[in-house]
Design a protein around this motif. Sequence first.
Motif, PDB file in Angstrom:
ATOM      1  N   PRO A  28       0.824  -1.213   0.000  1.00 19.59           N
ATOM      2  CA  PRO A  28       0.000   0.000   0.000  1.00 19.59           C
ATOM      3  C   PRO A  28       0.860   1.266   0.000  1.00 19.59           C
ATOM      4  O   PRO A  28       1.936   1.304   0.591  1.00 19.59           O
ATOM      5  N   THR A  29       0.361   2.278  -0.664  1.00 16.93           N
ATOM      6  CA  THR A  29       1.087   3.542  -0.790  1.00 16.93           C
ATOM      7  C   THR A  29       0.762   4.467   0.372  1.00 16.93           C
ATOM      8  O   THR A  29      -0.401   4.837   0.556  1.00 16.93           O
ATOM      9  N   PRO A  30       1.720   4.860   1.189  1.00 11.96           N
ATOM     10  CA  PRO A  30       1.423   5.747   2.320  1.00 11.96           C
ATOM     11  C   PRO A  30       0.808   7.064   1.851  1.00 11.96           C
ATOM     12  O   PRO A  30       1.200   7.622   0.820  1.00 11.96           O
ATOM     13  N   PHE A  31      -0.158   7.524   2.607  1.00  3.64           N
ATOM     14  CA  PHE A  31      -0.753   8.840   2.384  1.00  3.64           C
ATOM     15  C   PHE A  31      -0.292   9.753   3.505  1.00  3.64           C
ATOM     16  O   PHE A  31      -0.538   9.490   4.677  1.00  3.64           O
ATOM     17  N   ILE A  32       0.414  10.804   3.157  1.00  2.00           N
ATOM     18  CA  ILE A  32       0.959  11.719   4.154  1.00  2.00           C
ATOM     19  C   ILE A  32      -0.092  12.766   4.486  1.00  2.00           C
ATOM     20  O   ILE A  32      -0.438  13.608   3.654  1.00  2.00           O
ATOM     21  N   PHE A  33      -0.616  12.697   5.684  1.00  2.00           N
ATOM     22  CA  PHE A  33      -1.647  13.637   6.111  1.00  2.00           C
ATOM     23  C   PHE A  33      -1.005  14.910   6.646  1.00  2.00           C
ATOM     24  O   PHE A  33      -0.199  14.873   7.571  1.00  2.00           O
ATOM     25  N   VAL A  34      -1.364  16.024   6.028  1.00  2.00           N
ATOM     26  CA  VAL A  34      -0.858  17.325   6.478  1.00  2.00           C
ATOM     27  C   VAL A  34      -2.046  18.108   7.040  1.00  2.00           C
ATOM     28  O   VAL A  34      -2.915  18.556   6.292  1.00  2.00           O
ATOM     29  N   PRO A  35      -2.112  18.278   8.348  1.00  2.00           N
ATOM     30  CA  PRO A  35      -3.264  18.960   8.944  1.00  2.00           C
ATOM     31  C   PRO A  35      -3.269  20.442   8.605  1.00  2.00           C
ATOM     32  O   PRO A  35      -2.204  21.025   8.347  1.00  2.00           O
ATOM     33  N   PRO A  36      -4.437  21.065   8.588  1.00  2.00           N
ATOM     34  CA  PRO A  36      -4.478  22.515   8.417  1.00  2.00           C
ATOM     35  C   PRO A  36      -3.607  23.187   9.462  1.00  2.00           C
ATOM     36  O   PRO A  36      -3.615  22.798  10.641  1.00  2.00           O
ATOM     37  N   ILE A  37      -2.853  24.155   9.057  1.00  2.00           N
ATOM     38  CA  ILE A  37      -1.833  24.748   9.917  1.00  2.00           C
ATOM     39  C   ILE A  37      -2.419  25.339  11.194  1.00  2.00           C
ATOM     40  O   ILE A  37      -1.771  25.361  12.244  1.00  2.00           O
ATOM     41  N   HIS A  38      -3.674  25.811  11.130  1.00  2.00           N
ATOM     42  CA  HIS A  38      -4.271  26.457  12.291  1.00  2.00           C
ATOM     43  C   HIS A  38      -5.080  25.496  13.156  1.00  2.00           C
ATOM     44  O   HIS A  38      -5.682  25.916  14.146  1.00  2.00           O
ATOM     45  N   PHE A  39      -5.082  24.203  12.808  1.00  2.00           N
ATOM     46  CA  PHE A  39      -5.835  23.223  13.581  1.00  2.00           C
ATOM     47  C   PHE A  39      -5.008  22.627  14.719  1.00  2.00           C
ATOM     48  O   PHE A  39      -5.553  22.073  15.659  1.00  2.00           O
ATOM     49  N   GLY A  40      -3.715  22.681  14.611  1.00  2.00           N
ATOM     50  CA  GLY A  40      -2.868  22.090  15.631  1.00  2.00           C
ATOM     51  C   GLY A  40      -2.710  20.587  15.470  1.00  2.00           C
ATOM     52  O   GLY A  40      -3.218  19.990  14.519  1.00  2.00           O
ATOM     53  N   ASP A  41      -2.027  19.979  16.412  1.00  2.00           N
ATOM     54  CA  ASP A  41      -1.692  18.557  16.307  1.00  2.00           C
ATOM     55  C   ASP A  41      -2.464  17.701  17.302  1.00  2.00           C
ATOM     56  O   ASP A  41      -2.005  16.630  17.694  1.00  2.00           O
ATOM     57  N   GLY A  42      -3.631  18.139  17.711  1.00  5.59           N
ATOM     58  CA  GLY A  42      -4.414  17.390  18.683  1.00  5.59           C
ATOM     59  C   GLY A  42      -5.187  16.240  18.074  1.00  5.59           C
ATOM     60  O   GLY A  42      -6.379  16.080  18.318  1.00  5.59           O
ATOM     61  N   PHE A  43      -4.526  15.423  17.274  1.00  3.37           N
ATOM     62  CA  PHE A  43      -5.167  14.262  16.674  1.00  3.37           C
ATOM     63  C   PHE A  43      -4.255  13.063  16.839  1.00  3.37           C
ATOM     64  O   PHE A  43      -3.045  13.206  17.037  1.00  3.37           O
ATOM     65  N   LEU A  62      -3.492   9.140  15.161  1.00  5.19           N
ATOM     66  CA  LEU A  62      -3.724   8.100  14.170  1.00  5.19           C
ATOM     67  C   LEU A  62      -3.373   6.753  14.792  1.00  5.19           C
ATOM     68  O   LEU A  62      -2.269   6.584  15.299  1.00  5.19           O
ATOM     69  N   PRO A  63      -4.314   5.815  14.813  1.00  6.93           N
ATOM     70  CA  PRO A  63      -4.019   4.512  15.420  1.00  6.93           C
ATOM     71  C   PRO A  63      -2.776   3.868  14.803  1.00  6.93           C
ATOM     72  O   PRO A  63      -2.584   3.918  13.588  1.00  6.93           O
ATOM     73  N   GLU A  64      -1.957   3.290  15.626  1.00  6.06           N
ATOM     74  CA  GLU A  64      -0.730   2.669  15.136  1.00  6.06           C
ATOM     75  C   GLU A  64      -1.002   1.522  14.181  1.00  6.06           C
ATOM     76  O   GLU A  64      -0.175   1.230  13.306  1.00  6.06           O
ATOM     77  N   ASP A  65      -2.158   0.877  14.339  1.00  7.28           N
ATOM     78  CA  ASP A  65      -2.457  -0.274  13.494  1.00  7.28           C
ATOM     79  C   ASP A  65      -3.373   0.070  12.322  1.00  7.28           C
ATOM     80  O   ASP A  65      -3.938  -0.803  11.677  1.00  7.28           O
ATOM     81  N   ASN A  66      -3.548   1.369  12.049  1.00 10.43           N
ATOM     82  CA  ASN A  66      -4.397   1.759  10.911  1.00 10.43           C
ATOM     83  C   ASN A  66      -3.884   3.053  10.297  1.00 10.43           C
ATOM     84  O   ASN A  66      -4.569   4.076  10.276  1.00 10.43           O
ATOM     85  N   SER A  67      -2.683   3.005   9.770  1.00 10.48           N
ATOM     86  CA  SER A  67      -2.101   4.187   9.148  1.00 10.48           C
ATOM     87  C   SER A  67      -2.774   4.479   7.813  1.00 10.48           C
ATOM     88  O   SER A  67      -3.358   3.602   7.180  1.00 10.48           O
ATOM     89  N   PHE A  68      -2.673   5.730   7.396  1.00 17.52           N
ATOM     90  CA  PHE A  68      -3.256   6.158   6.133  1.00 17.52           C
ATOM     91  C   PHE A  68      -2.532   5.535   4.941  1.00 17.52           C
ATOM     92  O   PHE A  68      -1.293   5.536   4.878  1.00 17.52           O
ATOM     93  N   THR A  69      -3.291   5.044   3.975  1.00 15.72           N
ATOM     94  CA  THR A  69      -2.728   4.674   2.676  1.00 15.72           C
ATOM     95  C   THR A  69      -3.674   5.130   1.587  1.00 15.72           C
ATOM     96  O   THR A  69      -4.887   5.273   1.812  1.00 15.72           O
ATOM     97  N   ILE A  70      -3.143   5.368   0.414  1.00 12.73           N
ATOM     98  CA  ILE A  70      -3.962   5.763  -0.731  1.00 12.73           C
ATOM     99  C   ILE A  70      -5.035   4.696  -0.993  1.00 12.73           C
ATOM    100  O   ILE A  70      -6.217   5.011  -1.203  1.00 12.73           O
ATOM    101  N   GLU A  71      -4.619   3.439  -0.953  1.00  9.90           N
ATOM    102  CA  GLU A  71      -5.535   2.352  -1.279  1.00  9.90           C
ATOM    103  C   GLU A  71      -6.585   2.154  -0.181  1.00  9.90           C
ATOM    104  O   GLU A  71      -7.744   1.846  -0.468  1.00  9.90           O
ATOM    105  N   GLY A  72      -6.188   2.339   1.077  1.00 15.06           N
ATOM    106  CA  GLY A  72      -7.129   2.200   2.178  1.00 15.06           C
ATOM    107  C   GLY A  72      -8.207   3.269   2.139  1.00 15.06           C
ATOM    108  O   GLY A  72      -9.391   2.995   2.383  1.00 15.06           O
ATOM    109  N   ILE A  73      -7.806   4.498   1.830  1.00 18.09           N
ATOM    110  CA  ILE A  73      -8.762   5.600   1.733  1.00 18.09           C
ATOM    111  C   ILE A  73      -9.732   5.359   0.574  1.00 18.09           C
ATOM    112  O   ILE A  73     -10.943   5.566   0.703  1.00 18.09           O
TER     113      ILE A  73
END
Length: 368
Positions: free
Chosen positions: A27-42, A44-55
């Motif tokens: 699977p191809t990793p999808f790099i999530f870039v949060p909106p700059i003004h939203f902060g990092d209060g999120f 991502l589960p270690e066992d469910n990372s973003f991928t292009i194919e998963g999305i």
Amino acid sequence: MNLKWIIVLIGLYALCSCTEGTQIKAPTPFIFVPPIHFGDGFELPEDNSFTIEGIALGRNLFYEKMLSRNHQVSCGSCHQQSKAFTDGAKFSTGVDKLLTSKSSMSLVNLFWQSKFFWDGRALSLEEQALEPIQDHIEMDLSLVEAVERLSNSDLYRQQFQQAFESDEITPELIAKALSQFIRTLVSSNSRYDQYLLGEDVLSDQEKLGMDLFFTHPEPTIGLRGGNCGDCHLNILTSGDRTSYRGFHNNGIDTEEDLENGLMTVTGEATDKGKFKAPSLRNIALTAPYMHDGRFATLEDVLEHYNENVRTSATLDVLITDATNNPKNVLPVKLGLTDTEKKAIIAFLHTLTDQKFISDEAFSDPFED
């Protein structure tokens, strides 16, 4: 990476894989870039990372009517993109045209939240994703049958292989794919966002509404406020990351009419009548309002807080302490003027994100 590029990347990936005799790529990793003004209060589960194919798989499953008993309902039936992923109804319609007991919540910026449903009973998107499928009113399909139906589809077997490197479809993988897609439903391009980033200006009326929205009134010193921001936190996404503080009894019912709400989850009598404070992003598109859809318009909502708060044992202190009247007596009356109410409504309209409700990456792939 902009989410609309998901579609392009999926297309390119399809051209170079999945032909007979070709080895399936990881699977191809999808790099999530949060909106700059939203902060990092999120998180991502270690066992469910973003991928292009998963999305991409999650998007298909979100709109897949095969996941309902009668093949007529999908997640997207009750969560429509044009309505900011609500359905415009007081109660949502499930299989056999049965009605749910709650109004559908907007699926927006859930990456920054940790408790789901109006009563907070799900503690992850993965947990939340499977409940509507099994609910006897909503989609009414057992997970065993859901797996069997998807397993009988060559397309889905291929997509699960691409997304998770496994040709065995399981409820856990269904939940993971749905959660990946839902986490991409980020709304961050409203006029309010542009104002925060210095890219737009608000009118005097909208600015007044914003100031009132975020101000807790203090009548003893002449500080007027609408008190909205006390419950609608974190760039207008309710604050529930570390506790149930994002759940409130907001005075819509008297003691005898209170529903259990959060008490169903915690078992605490002090939580009776408390429900999740939803995000107010795109709020002008998500009528009717409250967990039971009782208010048809934003004006109705504001009038409730201004004139019609009902008292009960668990009424939130953030409401009982909020008034613009020098004498704070029960029942609580916020005491906004007509001009102030109109200003708050004007500000709420600046939260509409036209890009969010038209982004092809979030649309029904079966209608493309």
